[in-house]
Design a protein around this motif. Structure first.
Motif, PDB file in Angstrom:
ATOM      1  N   ASN A   2     -15.883  22.826  57.851  1.00 53.63           N
ATOM      2  CA  ASN A   2     -16.971  22.878  56.867  1.00 53.63           C
ATOM      3  C   ASN A   2     -17.536  21.487  56.648  1.00 53.63           C
ATOM      4  OD1 ASN A   2     -16.796  25.756  55.730  1.00 53.63           O
ATOM      5  ND2 ASN A   2     -14.683  25.016  55.579  1.00 53.63           N
ATOM      6  N   THR A   3     -18.807  21.311  56.968  1.00 49.92           N
ATOM      7  CA  THR A   3     -19.500  20.071  56.647  1.00 49.92           C
ATOM      8  C   THR A   3     -20.509  20.386  55.545  1.00 49.92           C
ATOM      9  OG1 THR A   3     -19.209  18.962  58.783  1.00 49.92           O
ATOM     10  CG2 THR A   3     -21.154  18.357  57.513  1.00 49.92           C
ATOM     11  N   GLY A   4     -20.219  19.887  54.339  1.00 48.06           N
ATOM     12  CA  GLY A   4     -21.139  20.104  53.233  1.00 48.06           C
ATOM     13  C   GLY A   4     -22.325  19.158  53.311  1.00 48.06           C
ATOM     14  N   TRP A   5     -23.484  19.639  52.857  1.00 46.41           N
ATOM     15  CA  TRP A   5     -24.666  18.765  52.788  1.00 46.41           C
ATOM     16  C   TRP A   5     -25.419  19.043  51.488  1.00 46.41           C
ATOM     17  CZ3 TRP A   5     -29.440  21.168  52.500  1.00 46.41           C
ATOM     18  CH2 TRP A   5     -29.471  22.518  52.875  1.00 46.41           C
ATOM     19  N   GLY A   6     -26.076  18.008  50.989  1.00 48.89           N
ATOM     20  CA  GLY A   6     -26.847  18.155  49.763  1.00 48.89           C
ATOM     21  C   GLY A   6     -28.033  17.207  49.783  1.00 48.89           C
ATOM     22  N   ILE A   7     -29.156  17.690  49.305  1.00 46.16           N
ATOM     23  CA  ILE A   7     -30.374  16.873  49.257  1.00 46.16           C
ATOM     24  C   ILE A   7     -30.792  16.725  47.802  1.00 46.16           C
ATOM     25  CG2 ILE A   7     -32.818  16.775  49.893  1.00 46.16           C
ATOM     26  CD1 ILE A   7     -31.487  16.712  52.460  1.00 46.16           C
ATOM     27  N   ILE A   8     -31.058  15.482  47.393  1.00 43.31           N
ATOM     28  CA  ILE A   8     -31.603  15.251  46.056  1.00 43.31           C
ATOM     29  C   ILE A   8     -32.835  14.353  46.162  1.00 43.31           C
ATOM     30  CG2 ILE A   8     -29.310  15.468  44.954  1.00 43.31           C
ATOM     31  CD1 ILE A   8     -29.318  12.408  44.590  1.00 43.31           C
ATOM     32  N   ASP A   9     -33.710  14.476  45.154  1.00 36.10           N
ATOM     33  CA  ASP A   9     -34.818  13.525  45.011  1.00 36.10           C
ATOM     34  C   ASP A   9     -34.500  12.634  43.828  1.00 36.10           C
ATOM     35  OD1 ASP A   9     -36.388  14.197  47.144  1.00 36.10           O
ATOM     36  OD2 ASP A   9     -37.625  15.632  46.034  1.00 36.10           O
ATOM     37  N   ALA A  10     -34.759  11.344  43.982  1.00 33.99           N
ATOM     38  CA  ALA A  10     -34.448  10.393  42.917  1.00 33.99           C
ATOM     39  C   ALA A  10     -35.669   9.527  42.641  1.00 33.99           C
ATOM     40  CB  ALA A  10     -33.271   9.523  43.342  1.00 33.99           C
ATOM     41  N   ARG A  11     -35.973   9.373  41.364  1.00 31.73           N
ATOM     42  CA  ARG A  11     -37.037   8.450  40.983  1.00 31.73           C
ATOM     43  C   ARG A  11     -36.571   7.748  39.723  1.00 31.73           C
ATOM     44  NH1 ARG A  11     -43.430   9.416  40.991  1.00 31.73           N
ATOM     45  NH2 ARG A  11     -42.762  10.656  42.769  1.00 31.73           N
ATOM     46  N   GLY A  12     -36.390   6.446  39.795  1.00 30.64           N
ATOM     47  CA  GLY A  12     -35.834   5.700  38.667  1.00 30.64           C
ATOM     48  C   GLY A  12     -34.503   6.297  38.275  1.00 30.64           C
ATOM     49  N   SER A  13     -34.362   6.692  37.023  1.00 36.27           N
ATOM     50  CA  SER A  13     -33.080   7.248  36.584  1.00 36.27           C
ATOM     51  C   SER A  13     -33.071   8.779  36.645  1.00 36.27           C
ATOM     52  CB  SER A  13     -32.781   6.782  35.157  1.00 36.27           C
ATOM     53  OG  SER A  13     -33.755   7.314  34.279  1.00 36.27           O
ATOM     54  N   ARG A  14     -34.147   9.361  37.162  1.00 33.75           N
ATOM     55  CA  ARG A  14     -34.233  10.818  37.239  1.00 33.75           C
ATOM     56  C   ARG A  14     -33.750  11.307  38.599  1.00 33.75           C
ATOM     57  NH1 ARG A  14     -34.960  13.170  32.509  1.00 33.75           N
ATOM     58  NH2 ARG A  14     -35.573  15.020  33.699  1.00 33.75           N
TER      59      ARG A  14
END
Lengths: 166, 166
Positions: A12-24
């Protein structure tokens, strides 16, 4: 800035995508690449490589954080994890993505503020940090989201404290 | 039949090519893919991948034997070896080459007839077996040639005894 987090493993290779802008921070997507123990390692590693390429082409992350092997665990289980990690590193490099590796305690520190937190605490914190309705599942995908949060925090240290819980 | 042997490692990945027909083995080529510790692991692994692809395209092996990680060695050094091994496995799989892995004692057994032989003995035996003028060097390339011999012997057990020293 779009961040890809990866928790490598042969099964199992987990993956996750997030968007970051400043502290959000905002959740984009997460999942797990699963391979069958009935297949040979080369075939399993190729499945990881191909699905990872699809994920990178679809979500176009700019930076990548990966959970590194934890030496406290036993050696036998470290070998297939390291093989999967090698495939992730070489595939990202080919796609011009620099990968930073973080130990599990560093990742927990980045998400929970302390190096020790159990799985449920981590998943609940990820739910809050990323604005999810439910704690992320499965475990490998949650760990990958945590690696993405950690990667972003290490990029911009001034945002670590405030960015995590709003 | 053309056989590729590989001794994987992040700093040095040895490779060796032999031709085998019945009990006759012939040396074709050998060498070592070397990467710099000044580069990041992803870049080093990509160097291994690209040079391996060049070697496979040039020599067109039909089968591949690789030296697997030896658990007697320490764990820290096993991780980069496993990463390199993962890259070799996935690259061969992509090129439709099946890789068989052998432990160092199995490889020594195949070349020397016993599971314990020192480097100099192994290299002298490889010189005799493969009809070389000098013992093969460097060590990683010699180990790769030994992995190729082992791979071929396991393919055709009836030829192991006679094939090695004529």
């Amino acid at each position: 800035m779009r961040v890809l987090g990866i928790d490598p493993g042969l099964a199992n290779t987990g993956w996750g995508i997030i968007d970051a802008r400043g502290s959000r921070l905002r959740h984009v997507s997460h999942g797990s690449i699963t391979t069958s123990a009935r297949e040979l390692n080369g075939r399993r590693l190729l499945t990881i490589r191909r699905e990872l390429i699809d994920i990178i082409r679809k979500y176009k992350p700019e930076i990548v954080g990966i959970e590194s092997i934890y030496f406290a665990k036993n050696q036998t289980s470290a070998i297939p994890v390291a093989q999967a990690m090698g495939v992730v590193l070489v595939t990202c490099e080919e796609l011009d993505l620099r990968v930073e590796a973080f130990s599990p305690p560093m990742i927990k520190q980045a998400v929970a503020g302390v190096g020790r937190a159990d799985k449920e605490q981590m998943q609940e914190l990820l739910r809050l940090i990323l604005g999810l309705k439910d704690p992320p599942r499965p475990d490998h995908a949650a760990d990958a989201l945590a690696a993405a949060v950690c990667r972003y925090n290490y990029l911009s240290p001034e945002q670590t404290a405030e960015g995590k819980e709003d």
